[in-house]
Structures are given as structure tokens and as C-alpha cells.
Design a protein around this motif. Structure first.
Motif, PDB file in Angstrom:
ATOM      1  N   VAL A 111     -14.731  75.605 -52.574  1.00 49.84           N
ATOM      2  CA  VAL A 111     -13.744  75.818 -51.511  1.00 49.84           C
ATOM      3  C   VAL A 111     -14.034  77.110 -50.738  1.00 49.84           C
ATOM      4  O   VAL A 111     -13.811  77.176 -49.533  1.00 49.84           O
ATOM      5  N   LYS A 112     -14.549  78.109 -51.405  1.00 53.18           N
ATOM      6  CA  LYS A 112     -14.703  79.439 -50.796  1.00 53.18           C
ATOM      7  C   LYS A 112     -15.468  79.442 -49.475  1.00 53.18           C
ATOM      8  O   LYS A 112     -15.040  80.121 -48.536  1.00 53.18           O
ATOM      9  N   HIS A 124     -15.516  77.341 -47.155  1.00 51.40           N
ATOM     10  CA  HIS A 124     -14.713  76.712 -46.108  1.00 51.40           C
ATOM     11  C   HIS A 124     -13.586  77.620 -45.613  1.00 51.40           C
ATOM     12  O   HIS A 124     -13.020  77.371 -44.553  1.00 51.40           O
ATOM     13  N   MET A 125     -13.256  78.637 -46.382  1.00 43.16           N
ATOM     14  CA  MET A 125     -12.145  79.519 -46.026  1.00 43.16           C
ATOM     15  C   MET A 125     -12.622  80.605 -45.052  1.00 43.16           C
ATOM     16  O   MET A 125     -13.822  80.860 -44.940  1.00 43.16           O
ATOM     17  N   THR A 138     -11.155  86.346 -46.042  1.00 40.72           N
ATOM     18  CA  THR A 138     -10.340  86.030 -47.215  1.00 40.72           C
ATOM     19  C   THR A 138     -10.780  86.864 -48.412  1.00 40.72           C
ATOM     20  O   THR A 138     -11.963  86.953 -48.720  1.00 40.72           O
ATOM     21  N   TYR A 156      -3.278  75.808 -47.747  1.00 40.44           N
ATOM     22  CA  TYR A 156      -4.365  75.867 -48.726  1.00 40.44           C
ATOM     23  C   TYR A 156      -4.793  74.467 -49.165  1.00 40.44           C
ATOM     24  O   TYR A 156      -5.959  74.227 -49.450  1.00 40.44           O
ATOM     25  N   TYR A 170      -7.730  72.558 -47.444  1.00 42.01           N
ATOM     26  CA  TYR A 170      -9.122  72.812 -47.821  1.00 42.01           C
ATOM     27  C   TYR A 170      -9.640  71.807 -48.850  1.00 42.01           C
ATOM     28  O   TYR A 170     -10.845  71.649 -49.002  1.00 42.01           O
ATOM     29  N   PHE A 228     -11.938  68.607 -47.505  1.00 44.05           N
ATOM     30  CA  PHE A 228     -13.339  68.629 -47.102  1.00 44.05           C
ATOM     31  C   PHE A 228     -14.099  67.705 -48.050  1.00 44.05           C
ATOM     32  O   PHE A 228     -13.806  67.665 -49.256  1.00 44.05           O
TER      33      PHE A 228
END
Length: 146
Positions: free
Chosen positions: A24-25, A27-28, A32, A114, A117, A120
Motif C-alpha cells: 500500500v505504501k 500508492h499513498m 505520508t 484509507y 487504497y 488498487f
């Protein structure tokens, strides 16, 4: 009662949750601050693997895939709630809310933000396929050490 299936479920879902958080990281947003995101997700995976998947083991491999995917979704939901609540607490410390109800409503907003995400393709694949594989591993442990 501790069983091998619960132990394997806890370990497998901890790995699945950790890797999902790592996927996930990227995509953020770049700004962040992730902090202990992966570790917290892994801890939630341990608890859900032990309490949700562990007791359902022993019913066959076909059902274990579905139970694993269900456990993965429960894990993601609890992790999202924890991260949303933590974001609300951060905002509270900055005096961003006029009242407690506004803060509670903001938890739901963070949860939805959140949660987006997770849709994806690579994140959803790791979550669901990893959940299915973790469920099969839990089933294997239940059959092996019955």
C-alpha cells in the motif's frame, strides 16, 4: 485453547498483513509518515489469524480458502479502523475539531479515505490471494497436528 492451526493462522496472517501494508505504501502520498504501519498491520494479522481463522480450520481446503479471504478482509477492516482512529487522535492533538461528534465522524471519513487504497489491483491481489494461501496453510496445520 491454543492449537497448531491458530498458531499457523496467526503467523500466516501476520505476514499477509505486513506485506499488504508494504504494498500500500507506494500508492499513498509522498508526504505520508508511515511510522509503525506495517508492524501494527502485522499485529492485527496475528490477532485475526488466531481468533478468526484458527477456529474455522479443519473443514477442508476448499472452505479454508474462503475463510482465509474472509479473515483477510476482517484484518484489513480492523487495521483501517486503527489507522483511522490514530489519524483522528493526531488531528485532535492539533485542536482541529470543534466537538467530539466531529471527531467521531472524521474517523469514518479517514476509514473510507484509507480504504480506497485497498482497491488498487496489486493491493487487492496480495490481500485476497494472500488470505486464501494463509487459509490453506492454516488448514494444513489443522490436518497435520490434529
Amino acid at each position: 485453547m491454543p492449537t497448531a492451526a491458530k498458531l499457523f493462522g496467526a503467523m500466516a496472517f501476520a505476514l499477509m498483513a505486513f506485506f499488504t501494508a508494504e504494498i500500500v505504501k507506494p500508492h499513498m502520498p509522498e508526504s505520508t509518515n508511515f511510522g509503525y504501519m506495517s508492524a501494527v498491520a502485522a499485529l492485527v494479522g496475528v490477532v485475526c489469524g488466531w481468533m478468526v481463522m484458527g477456529p474455522t480450520a479443519g473443514k477442508g481446503y476448499y472452505q479454508s480458502v474462503g475463510a482465509g479471504m474472509k479473515t483477510a478482509v476482517v484484518t484489513a477492516a480492523w487495521a483501517l479502523f486503527i489507522f483511522a482512529f490514530e489519524a483522528m487522535l493526531r488531528q485532535t492533538m492539533r485542536n482541529m475539531y470543534d466537538g467530539p461528534m466531529e471527531a467521531v465522524v472524521d474517523v469514518a471519513r479517514f476509514f473510507v479515505d484509507y480504504g480506497a487504497y485497498l482497491f488498487f489491483p496489486d493491493v487487492a491481489t496480495v490481500l485476497l490471494v494472500g488470505g486464501g494461501l494463509a487459509g490453506m496453510l492454516t488448514e494444513w496445520a489443522a490436518k497435520r497436528w490434529k
